[in-house]
Design a protein around this motif. Structure first.
Motif, PDB file in Angstrom:
ATOM      1  N   VAL A 370       0.821  -1.264  -0.033  1.00 47.34           N
ATOM      2  CA  VAL A 370      -0.069   0.013  -0.035  1.00 47.34           C
ATOM      3  C   VAL A 370       0.962   1.257  -0.045  1.00 47.34           C
ATOM      4  N   VAL A 371       0.598   2.051  -0.920  1.00 46.61           N
ATOM      5  CA  VAL A 371       1.311   3.738  -1.061  1.00 46.61           C
ATOM      6  C   VAL A 371       0.394   4.335  -0.263  1.00 46.61           C
ATOM      7  N   ARG A 372       1.038   5.157   0.716  1.00 47.37           N
ATOM      8  CA  ARG A 372       0.233   5.853   1.734  1.00 47.37           C
ATOM      9  C   ARG A 372       0.436   7.349   1.493  1.00 47.37           C
ATOM     10  N   PHE A 373      -0.817   8.167   1.616  1.00 51.43           N
ATOM     11  CA  PHE A 373      -0.562   9.658   1.471  1.00 51.43           C
ATOM     12  C   PHE A 373      -1.089  10.107   2.914  1.00 51.43           C
ATOM     13  N   ALA A 374      -0.460  11.207   3.676  1.00 48.00           N
ATOM     14  CA  ALA A 374      -0.861  11.641   4.700  1.00 48.00           C
ATOM     15  C   ALA A 374      -0.351  13.031   4.657  1.00 48.00           C
ATOM     16  N   PRO A 375      -0.906  14.041   3.854  1.00 45.27           N
ATOM     17  CA  PRO A 375      -0.329  15.380   3.715  1.00 45.27           C
ATOM     18  C   PRO A 375      -0.996  16.399   4.642  1.00 45.27           C
ATOM     19  N   SER A 376      -0.710  17.427   4.793  1.00 46.11           N
ATOM     20  CA  SER A 376      -1.133  18.572   5.528  1.00 46.11           C
ATOM     21  C   SER A 376      -2.669  18.546   5.210  1.00 46.11           C
ATOM     22  N   LEU A 377      -3.607  18.893   6.279  1.00 49.31           N
ATOM     23  CA  LEU A 377      -5.053  19.049   6.147  1.00 49.31           C
ATOM     24  C   LEU A 377      -5.189  20.303   5.244  1.00 49.31           C
ATOM     25  N   ILE A 378      -4.516  21.139   5.155  1.00 46.85           N
ATOM     26  CA  ILE A 378      -5.042  22.251   4.459  1.00 46.85           C
ATOM     27  C   ILE A 378      -3.962  22.649   3.160  1.00 46.85           C
ATOM     28  N   ILE A 379      -3.504  21.596   2.660  1.00 43.73           N
ATOM     29  CA  ILE A 379      -2.661  21.507   1.444  1.00 43.73           C
ATOM     30  C   ILE A 379      -3.393  21.969   0.261  1.00 43.73           C
ATOM     31  N   PRO A 380      -2.838  23.132  -0.444  1.00 47.05           N
ATOM     32  CA  PRO A 380      -3.869  23.717  -1.465  1.00 47.05           C
ATOM     33  C   PRO A 380      -4.115  22.562  -2.777  1.00 47.05           C
ATOM     34  N   ASP A 381      -5.241  22.873  -3.259  1.00 41.98           N
ATOM     35  CA  ASP A 381      -5.683  22.079  -4.023  1.00 41.98           C
ATOM     36  C   ASP A 381      -4.605  21.764  -5.479  1.00 41.98           C
ATOM     37  N   GLU A 382      -3.817  23.011  -5.645  1.00 38.90           N
ATOM     38  CA  GLU A 382      -3.027  22.951  -6.796  1.00 38.90           C
ATOM     39  C   GLU A 382      -1.740  22.164  -6.456  1.00 38.90           C
TER      40      GLU A 382
END
Length: 401
Positions: A370-382
């Motif tokens: 599994v490749v996991r993504f856990a970015p900032s909650l406020i990451i810009p859409d761009e």
């Protein structure tokens, strides 16, 4: 002094194998390495950098507190710890808070509390702890044994006893294991390291009912799922199932080390003065930063934003998969998502992570598949769109080999 990745091999214990590049600066969802190369961060310090890198609110809180008071120990209390505890209890089911420095320490405290509560109220025969296979609760010897991944706990000698592992999402098996000797059931309301596994609601409700039937405490490990990551302050709120003890860390400090255990008045009474402690737990610097992080995150706008960003992630990941057919499903919730690899790519999650890194994208794995993504909650859409464009380039290079 000039240091490089090669310095790691010279001076660091080899239990980690970090990437070839060395990050030196971060802002928002972007990171720069020693050579000035820019990366988009979908890893978030393993679900820690909940507001990205160097969020001005957190920097301000740390700077302000850093000019006031750094450390006292728990011979004294301090204002940031008291404010943070009050805000956490106001926002959750809990009446009482214990502060630690990490998720593992918060879980260690939860497990000790459960054993002590059972001893005080039911006697020494009630000491069994049930947890779940593929679960992860930290790397202390107690928590790594409770965690259901033998690869992390084997090879260190005799393990703590009276710990049983059931199957996640299998209520029938749990009902066979649990008894009046069980003092606690510990679970992640969404498994993180074990593969980003979302449980059936009926399973979680059934676990709560079995705990009630057998006078066992229900411990929710929300170290990874908490602090807004799933679109609510904690995942138990989404599920509508309330634990007796909840642990939180990672995103709680937005990058500054802090953990906490939350519980009720009745259960907390078992940890009387002197029964447990931490030199750094409740540190003023950590609590000031965490208070600001909580103030920023615990808002309807942030929670709704998490849900919208999840939808964007899923849309773009499905578009990628329509081209390359490398995933069987997109798992998870909010800003904790996992792309489960197809049969042709079993065991190669790390290859995908490395290929992404070569395209200037930072991501994670959750097990070998599994490749996991856990970015900032406020990451810009761009940044989501550009990051997934880079991820696609990494997949293309991998598929072409």
């Amino acid at each position: 002094m000039q240091v490089t990745r090669a310095t790691f091999n010279d001076v660091m214990v080899p239990n980690y194998n970090p990437a070839a590049m060395v990050p030196v600066r971060g802002e928002g969802s972007r990171v720069w390495d020693q050579d000035g190369r820019e990366y988009i961060d979908f890893a978030g310090g393993i679900a820690v950098n909940v507001l990205g890198h160097c969020h001005p609110g957190l920097v301000s809180a740390l700077t302000e507190q850093g000019n006031k008071l750094w450390h006292l120990s728990n011979v004294f209390t301090n204002e940031p710890a008291l404010r943070l505890a009050k805000k956490l209890t106001d926002a959750t089911f809990a009446d009482k808070v214990y502060f630690a420095n990490s998720g593992a320490e918060a879980n260690e405290a939860a497990l000790k509390l459960a054993r002590r509560f059972a001893l005080d109220n039911f006697g020494e025969q009630k000491s069994e702890i049930i947890s779940f296979k593929q679960g992860f609760h930290g790397r202390t010897f107690f928590t790594v044994t409770v965690g259901g991944q033998p690869a992390y706990s084997d090879g260190f000698g005799p393990k703590p006893g009276d710990i049983v592992h059931s199957e996640y999402n299998n209520l029938e098996m749990l009902s066979e294991f649990i008894s009046d000797k069980t003092c606690a059931v510990m679970m992640e309301p969404m498994q993180g390291e074990g593969g980003i596994i979302v449980p059936d609601l009926s399973f979680v409700e059934g676990v709560r009912a079995l705990c009630d039937k057998h006078n066992a405490l229900l411990i929710f490990d929300e170290v990874q799922s908490g602090m807004g990551r799933t679109g609510a302050l904690y995942e138990y709120i989404n599920l509508g199932v309330t634990p007796d003890i909840l642990t939180t860390a990672k995103s709680l400090g937005g990058g500054f080390p802090i953990g906490a255990m939350l519980t009720t008045d009745n259960v907390a009474a078992a940890l009387a003065a002197g029964t447990h402690g931490s030199t750094y737990g409740g540190n003023p610097l950590a609590c000031a930063v965490a208070e600001k992080a909580l103030d920023i995150i615990n808002t309807p706008d942030v929670f709704e934003g998490v849900k919208r960003k999840e939808a964007l992630f899923r849309e773009k990941l499905h578009e990628i998969n329509d081209k390359y057919r490398v995933f069987t499903e997109i798992r998870g919730k909010g800003m904790l998502l996992g792309s489960a690899l197809s049969n042709d790519y079993q065991g190669k999650a790390r290859d995908f992570m490395v290929a992404a890194n070569e395209q200037n994208l930072m991501c994670l794995i959750a097990g070998a598949n599994v490749v996991r993504f856990a970015p900032s909650l406020i990451i810009p859409d761009e940044d989501i769109i550009e990051g997934l464009t880079r991820f696609e380039r990494g997949i293309a290079s991998l598929v072409a080999k």
